[in-house]
Design a protein around this motif. Structure first.
Motif, PDB file in Angstrom:
ATOM      1  N   PRO A  31       0.833  -1.204  -0.185  1.00 41.74           N
ATOM      2  CA  PRO A  31       0.011   0.033  -0.111  1.00 41.74           C
ATOM      3  C   PRO A  31       0.966   1.310  -0.004  1.00 41.74           C
ATOM      4  O   PRO A  31       0.225   2.311  -0.292  1.00 41.74           O
ATOM      5  N   GLN A  32       2.174   1.251   0.574  1.00 43.30           N
ATOM      6  CA  GLN A  32       2.828   2.254   0.409  1.00 43.30           C
ATOM      7  C   GLN A  32       3.826   2.503  -0.946  1.00 43.30           C
ATOM      8  O   GLN A  32       4.666   3.376  -0.997  1.00 43.30           O
ATOM      9  N   GLY A  33       3.415   1.620  -1.835  1.00 45.48           N
ATOM     10  CA  GLY A  33       4.257   1.756  -3.060  1.00 45.48           C
ATOM     11  C   GLY A  33       5.742   0.882  -3.095  1.00 45.48           C
ATOM     12  O   GLY A  33       6.210   1.193  -4.064  1.00 45.48           O
ATOM     13  N   TYR A  34       5.850   0.095  -2.102  1.00 44.17           N
ATOM     14  CA  TYR A  34       7.347  -0.526  -1.968  1.00 44.17           C
ATOM     15  C   TYR A  34       6.968  -2.073  -2.391  1.00 44.17           C
ATOM     16  O   TYR A  34       6.077  -2.728  -2.068  1.00 44.17           O
ATOM     17  N   LYS A  35       8.072  -2.644  -3.014  1.00 42.79           N
ATOM     18  CA  LYS A  35       8.051  -3.798  -3.396  1.00 42.79           C
ATOM     19  C   LYS A  35       7.817  -4.848  -1.946  1.00 42.79           C
ATOM     20  O   LYS A  35       8.273  -4.564  -1.163  1.00 42.79           O
ATOM     21  N   LEU A  36       7.205  -6.161  -2.242  1.00 42.48           N
ATOM     22  CA  LEU A  36       6.901  -6.890  -0.900  1.00 42.48           C
ATOM     23  C   LEU A  36       8.149  -7.509  -0.551  1.00 42.48           C
ATOM     24  O   LEU A  36       9.116  -7.843  -1.139  1.00 42.48           O
ATOM     25  N   SER A  37       8.157  -7.687   0.785  1.00 39.38           N
ATOM     26  CA  SER A  37       9.364  -8.448   1.467  1.00 39.38           C
ATOM     27  C   SER A  37       9.216  -9.899   1.166  1.00 39.38           C
ATOM     28  O   SER A  37       8.284 -10.544   0.562  1.00 39.38           O
ATOM     29  N   ASP A  38      10.541 -10.510   1.209  1.00 34.44           N
ATOM     30  CA  ASP A  38      10.504 -11.938   1.041  1.00 34.44           C
ATOM     31  C   ASP A  38       9.545 -12.607   1.945  1.00 34.44           C
ATOM     32  O   ASP A  38       8.847 -13.826   1.375  1.00 34.44           O
ATOM     33  N   GLU A  39       9.235 -12.157   3.023  1.00 32.54           N
ATOM     34  CA  GLU A  39       8.120 -12.929   3.926  1.00 32.54           C
ATOM     35  C   GLU A  39       6.923 -12.806   3.403  1.00 32.54           C
ATOM     36  O   GLU A  39       6.173 -13.829   3.362  1.00 32.54           O
ATOM     37  N   VAL A  40       6.412 -11.730   2.867  1.00 31.66           N
ATOM     38  CA  VAL A  40       5.058 -11.759   2.221  1.00 31.66           C
ATOM     39  C   VAL A  40       4.994 -12.340   0.969  1.00 31.66           C
ATOM     40  O   VAL A  40       3.956 -13.185   0.748  1.00 31.66           O
ATOM     41  N   GLU A  41       5.943 -12.481   0.301  1.00 30.91           N
ATOM     42  CA  GLU A  41       5.954 -13.151  -1.118  1.00 30.91           C
ATOM     43  C   GLU A  41       5.925 -14.675  -0.659  1.00 30.91           C
ATOM     44  O   GLU A  41       5.368 -15.508  -1.341  1.00 30.91           O
TER      45      GLU A  41
END
Length: 446
Positions: free
Chosen positions: A115-125
């Motif tokens: 939601p803040q425009g950043y690519k997702l972390s490894d954990e979320v992926e």
């Protein structure tokens, strides 16, 4: 961390073989389930580049998101940084870019933004991957809770205005002759429009996408056409974007290429003089040239290195408070403005320096003399060639020959089945010999 779907920059592969409608549907469902966290209408924005397969993947993603109750806003062809910006601006819970960046049209990919425009972390992926491989049937929305989808018409103008506002109001490119190569990709409308509105005389290249010509003999991976056009038109500068416009290379008035290392050096020195650096240095990857590191040291700045991938550069920037970072390949992240690499914004920052100094691009954008650097790719069919005994032996021998004054980087690509071998040092002949020796060892093991 070993992952099944996600690489260094989202999910990428051959369209309809790796990136299938079925996979896109499941990505939409899995990501939609993870990013729903309240009792309100959740929304996702989806942009794409100009690949023919974008239609197929776009509608499969729409089916996935709406099936778990998310509303979808379709942006059409837009640069990756525009999707990241609009995710935040439009208060979306998730942003999606359908693109394989600089790859040929046969490939495609899915990049996700929070939601803040950043690519997702490894954990979320990893969480998304786990859901993709699970049975999500019981988690799908009830008929009355299905999401809705609609196209948004004004996004191009919104991004153009955003890009223009990264410059001082008084900045004008009037009097500058600019050739912009959009790689027949996502920026084929917005980039020429933004530069023209800032006063430049604009000549466009790579602005006739047909679904299959993205990155074909144009763009940042094939700058020869841009170099020729700059010389033919006697232009002041050439700008080469890639298929999704998150990276940029520059061509000077003589048709000579300027890479991302030089661009970061130019912006860093300019921002240092203006007191705009949030930290006394910049962030780049292990692939950046030693010449950049030595130049920064000479002006009192440091260079922090990360693994290859703009996401790792950005993670380090956010963790340690830097506002300039990027890659030699042309990803330049200026976090005062963007949450990811933005080729157009980076090019405009360089043009502003050129304009203020009143000097030709060949002078302004030659901040340092790069050390000899050679990169070669070795394609392999399977297995783990870097774990072979002969490869390990060749790598150790190469490091010993290079000594402390050089750098050797060997890594598997995160987007295709190749091993990348890069070396740099003061002696070009030695660097070339080392790269060839390691490549031969890898090829024999592959």
């Amino acid at each position: 961390m070993s992952r099944k779907y996600f690489g260094t920059d989202g999910i990428r592969g051959l369209a309809n073989r790796v990136i299938t409608p079925d996979l896109a549907l499941k990505v939409g469902q899995a990501a939609g389930l993870i990013f729903q966290n309240g009792d309100y209408r959740h929304r996702v924005v989806i942009g794409k580049d100009t690949r023919l397969s974008g239609y197929m993947i776009e509608y499969a993603l729409v089916a996935g998101f709406t099936s778990v109750g998310m509303d979808v806003l379709l942006l059409g062809p837009m640069p990756t940084p525009a999707v990241a910006m609009l995710t935040r601006s439009m208060r979306a819970d998730l942003g999606v870019m359908i693109s394989a960046s600089h790859n040929p049209f046969e490939d495609n990919g899915i990049k996700l933004f929070g939601p803040q425009g950043y690519k997702l972390s490894d954990e979320v992926e990893s969480g998304i991957e786990a859901l993709i491989d699970s049975d999500m049937a019981a988690k799908l929305a009830k008929p009355a809770d299905f999401g809705r989808a609609r196209r948004v018409d004004d996004v191009r103008a919104r991004y153009v205005e955003f890009a223009k506002h990264t410059l001082p109001r008084s900045m004008s490119f009037e009097g500058m002759r600019v050739v912009v190569d959009c790689a027949n990709g996502a920026a084929y409308k917005v980039a020429p429009e933004a530069l023209w509105e800032l006063g430049a005389e604009v000549f466009s290249l790579g602005v006739e996408p047909d679904g299959m010509n993205i990155n074909r003999e144009v763009g940042s991976t094939a700058p020869e056409a841009l170099s020729r056009r700059v010389r033919e038109l006697r232009a002041d500068i050439g700008i080469a974007l890639d298929g999704d416009a998150d990276r940029v290379l520059i061509v000077d008035q003589n048709g000579h290429l300027v890479d991302g290392d030089q661009l970061m050096a130019v912006v860093a020195q300019d921002w240092q003089a203006e007191g705009r650096l949030s930290q006394p240095g910049i962030v780049a990857t292990v692939m950046s040239n030693l010449g950049l590191e030595r130049y920064l040291q000479s002006i009192g700045l440091s260079l922090a290195r990360t693994p290859v991938g703009d996401r790792y550069v950005l993670e380090h920037m956010r963790e340690h408070g830097y506002n300039i970072g990027g890659e030699q390949s042309g990803h330049v992240i200026l976090s005062d403005y963007s949450t990811t690499g933005d080729g157009l914004v980076a090019a405009m920052q360089v043009m502003a320096v050129v304009k203020r100094r009143g000097r030709p691009v060949s002078e302004v954008c030659h901040a340092f003399d790069p050390l000899p650097q050679i990169l070669k790719n070795v394609r392999f069919k399977g297995g783990k060639p870097l774990e072979a005994a002969n490869v390990s032996k060749a790598i150790e021998a190469a490091k010993e020959k290079l000594g402390a004054g050089g750098r050797l980087v060997i890594r598997p690509s995160g987007t295709e089945p190749v091993i990348r071998v890069m070396a740099q040092g003061d002696d070009r002949a030695l660097v070339e010999q080392i790269v060839n020796d390691v490549c031969e060892a890898v090829a024999a093991a592959a």
